[in-house]
Motif scaffolding. Sequence first.
Motif: not given
Length: 364
Positions: A154-163, A214-217, A222-227
Amino acid sequence: MKFEIIVSLVATMILSAILTPFVRKLAFRVGAIDKPNARRVNKVPMPTMGGLAIFLSYTFATVFLLRFQIPTRQLWGVFAGECVIIATGVIDDIFELKPRQKVLGISIAALVVYFAAGVKMSHITIPFVGLVSLGWLSLPITWIWILAITNAVNLIDGLDGLATGVGIIALSTMGITGLFFLNVANTFVGISIFALVAAMVGFLPYNFFPARIYLGDTGSLFIGFMMSVFSLYGLKNVTFISVIIPVVIMGVPITDTVYAILRRMLNRQPISHADKHHLHHRLMQIGLTHRQTVLVIYGIALIFAFISLMYPISPTWGTICLTIASLVGLELFVEAIGLVGVNRQPLLNWIKRIVKETTSKNSH
């Protein structure tokens, strides 16, 4: 891998690409919009909640296309946890939750998968001691693991396509490691991982710079939780290798989170305090463009992925050397870009001092 599984993964990717424009329209309609402010990099209002397209296409794949590949308890137990996470993310994208409220949502999802799906750390192998049951500690350790990994992404989701890109690299590596190295008896874990990767690949063209959504929270949680959940399948009986591999695979979000906490502690700020000194912020502050910053972090994620693939084929001494070298290299990089602070460079300063002393002696 069976042909029908490959076809299902391709179909998941296509479905994600088809659903994303509809989710984009929905985001505008419900007010899930990221407005520019001091901490944002976007200059115009952007639709968020894009992770909903990933969730819907992944759910369609696991519930319908790959239904008979996944045990019933795991499928519906994890799905219940996913629904809690998605609800938390959607509410946050529309109304903006407080950090405590997000932690509550992640915690409820963690409890759901712990009890409903049986996803947990239950034993740990201690060198020279053997297998030790975690007993009642199983629940808090599992909860901390899920909370930490979910928040890190959630913290690294700060730029387009990053997370999204970092998640694709990390999950692909996790899937390869699980299928070929860790001898995880449950092949459904690898299949589920690649189904999520397929859904994320379908979404990435809309999310990469310049992003249209954006991915948004909704997406990053969701991605972090599944990882975190997927990594736990390989951590039921914990050994040094089984713990360190997912940690290295998820090196980018974990590094950013650890140093953010350290930075805030050193500056005597609350851990939840938001700032513009995360990894992507620092790379842009030293002169990289938006696109270059994202590509550099993709490259760092690939390095972590390559290192993680070396662990299963390394002897014990090799594992120790690899870990030490990785930590030293990481610390040098972090100090060089000033992730903790421009003036906080203990290792670099120590190296400079050694070099000065050595060269001054040689000059005499």
